[in-house]
Design an enzyme around this catalytic site. Structure first.
Site, PDB file in Angstrom:
ATOM      1  N   SER A 194       0.803  -1.226   0.000  1.00 41.42           N
ATOM      2  CA  SER A 194       0.000   0.000   0.000  1.00 41.42           C
ATOM      3  C   SER A 194       0.832   1.271   0.000  1.00 41.42           C
ATOM      4  O   SER A 194       0.291   2.362  -0.200  1.00 41.42           O
ATOM      5  CB  SER A 194      -0.903   0.014   1.243  1.00 41.42           C
ATOM      6  OG  SER A 194      -0.124   0.174   2.421  1.00 41.42           O
ATOM      7  N   LYS A 195       2.142   1.159   0.211  1.00 45.12           N
ATOM      8  CA  LYS A 195       2.961   2.347   0.445  1.00 45.12           C
ATOM      9  C   LYS A 195       3.322   3.064  -0.860  1.00 45.12           C
ATOM     10  O   LYS A 195       3.223   2.513  -1.951  1.00 45.12           O
ATOM     11  CB  LYS A 195       4.243   1.960   1.189  1.00 45.12           C
ATOM     12  CG  LYS A 195       3.979   1.409   2.593  1.00 45.12           C
ATOM     13  CD  LYS A 195       3.261   2.424   3.461  1.00 45.12           C
ATOM     14  CE  LYS A 195       3.204   2.029   4.923  1.00 45.12           C
ATOM     15  NZ  LYS A 195       2.307   0.890   5.196  1.00 45.12           N
ATOM     16  N   ASN A 196       3.792   4.313  -0.716  1.00 44.89           N
ATOM     17  CA  ASN A 196       4.174   5.107  -1.888  1.00 44.89           C
ATOM     18  C   ASN A 196       5.304   4.450  -2.665  1.00 44.89           C
ATOM     19  O   ASN A 196       5.373   4.561  -3.895  1.00 44.89           O
ATOM     20  CB  ASN A 196       4.606   6.508  -1.465  1.00 44.89           C
ATOM     21  CG  ASN A 196       3.461   7.326  -0.914  1.00 44.89           C
ATOM     22  OD1 ASN A 196       2.471   6.783  -0.431  1.00 44.89           O
ATOM     23  ND2 ASN A 196       3.587   8.645  -0.971  1.00 44.89           N
TER      24      ASN A 196
END
Length: 448
Positions: A194-196
């Site tokens: 889910s992270k950038n």
């Protein structure tokens, strides 16, 4: 909710994240073809290459790749010498891993309130929480906004404390021209999908300028062994460690993502800025923002409602947030609560939980009260805010965010009706709902 068609067209869908390109697939295929999947595989190149590349991005001399972001925090704390019974200051508003990491070492998380404007811990709150047992501070850059690191570092130096950055949501953010992850003695990143900056599953990175700390983290991630990439594995465990190694497939995927990361970050900023500017122009909303001396990674967008702008007393903040959130969702905006329980209210941080009530069995330790009187800012933020997650991360999210801004403006136009509804709506505080749901969830899984 207001009649007619919704503002965000049903054809305007949230794009998948992370973006997976042919280059990403080729990177993974390259590892599969090599047959070298782990740190122990002779000639494995992806993991050390990712470590070098992220160290350069974070502005640190060293980086150690690990299994996930929680492991990154636990290993960082272990490497700086945290032991059972030590106190570690953490914010009361964060993902649960922030406070779970010290507890994995049987250390005591000491929770502090946050600034309701930035959602980060404040230097004053840190200093007020220091006791003779305090050994470290875990500074979270929540949602991607760096905390006041110079002030916190100065306090830590005065009291001889280690500063560990929880930069799980802050990839690429800068504070006074320095990247997140290089602002304390050691930094921890998550590569969760889910992270950038994501991997194809889970992963973590530990950054530091201290060669000794980097060696300790590298040893602790693999059973306390000291074997390096260029030396045969001896299977000698010098200290108690974990099996928190990354794998080469995930490293290769992240390396491929990293090549696009600067461009994606710039495009995200270009997409988000006009959206936030439009929302900020509406008196009923407090949009996320940052001061001129730092940048924001915009991992999560948290908005607060302003009851007075809707003609309401402050006591209606929660019901107003609930009806505004409902109205935005009806218009097609994925507005939702984020973290309905402050960390100290989580069951795992109470005296009868943890590791069979450890660390609370240690002399002189006890869990903190977790109510609104102890953490007024955190409870207020939970009461009056909602968040948008993931929908804005894709580099082509600009048109979708323009639709979201249209929806915010439409909701604001109907503020009088929403205000009336807020005063009559049956309402339960988010933390009460979450606590009730948690009890039911536990009883369902483990009937008494």
């Amino acid at each position: 909710m207001f009649g007619g068609s919704r503002t965000v067209p049903r054809t305007a869908r949230i794009a998948k994240w992370p973006v997976v390109t042919e280059e990403d697939e080729l990177a993974v295929s390259r590892v599969l073809a090599s047959g070298r999947f782990t740190l122990a595989a002779h000639g494995e190149e992806e993991i050390p290459a990712l470590e070098q590349e992220w160290a350069a991005e974070a502005g640190t001399r060293h980086c150690v790749a690990v299994a996930n972001g929680t492991a990154a925090l636990s290993l960082a704390l272990a490497a700086v010498g945290i032991e059972p019974g030590d106190e570690v200051i953490v914010p009361a508003l964060s993902f649960v891993a922030t406070a779970a990491a010290p507890m994995h070492l049987l250390a005591v998380p000491v929770f502090v309130d946050v600034d309701p404007d930035t959602f980060n811990m404040t230097p004053a709150a840190v200093e007020a929480a220091i006791t003779p047992r305090t050994r470290a501070v875990v500074v979270v850059h929540l949602h991607g906004l760096p905390a006041d690191m110079d002030e916190i570092n100065a306090i830590a130096r005065k009291h001889g404390l280690a500063v560990v950055e929880d930069a799980a949501q802050a990839h690429g953010a800068h504070y006074r021209d320095r990247p997140a992850g290089g602002l304390g003695i050691v930094g921890a990143f998550s590569l969760n999908v889910s992270k950038n900056l994501a991997t194809c599953g889970e992963g973590g990175l530990v950054t530091t300028d201290d060669e000794g700390l980097a060696r300790k983290v590298a040893a602790l991630r693999q059973f306390g062994e000291l074997s390096g990439a260029d030396t045969p594995r001896t299977y000698i465990s010098h200290v108690l460690g974990w099996n928190n190694k990354p794998n080469a497939i995930q490293a290769a995927f992240t390396r491929s993502q990293l090549r696009r990361f600067p461009t994606d970050r710039r495009r995200r900023e270009q997409n988000i800025r006009p959206f936030l500017d439009r929302v900020a122009s509406l008196p009923g909303f407090l949009a996320p923002h940052h001061s001129a001396d730092r940048t924001h990674a915009w991992h999560i967008l948290r908005f607060r409602v302003v009851p007075a702008a809707f003609g309401l007393e402050d006591r209606y903040a929660g019901p107003l947030r609930a009806v505004v959130q409902r109205a935005l969702r009806a218009e097609g905006v994925p507005a939702a609560p984020y973290q309905s329980l402050p960390l100290p209210a989580q069951h795992m941080f109470r005296a009868d939980s943890g590791f069979d009530a450890w660390p609370w069995k240690l002399a002189g330790t006890r869990p903190q009260p977790g109510g609104p009187d102890a953490f007024p800012a955190v409870f207020r933020v939970i009461e009056d805010s909602f968040a948008i997650q993931k929908a804005h991360l894709h580099p082509d999210a600009g048109p979708l965010l323009a639709h979201y801004a249209d929806a915010f403006e439409k909701v604001w136009q109907h503020r009088d009706g929403l205000a009336r509804l807020a005063t009559t709506l049956p309402y339960t505080h988010p933390w009460e709902e979450a606590s009730t749901a948690g009890v039911a969830e536990w009883e369902s899984a483990f009937p008494s």
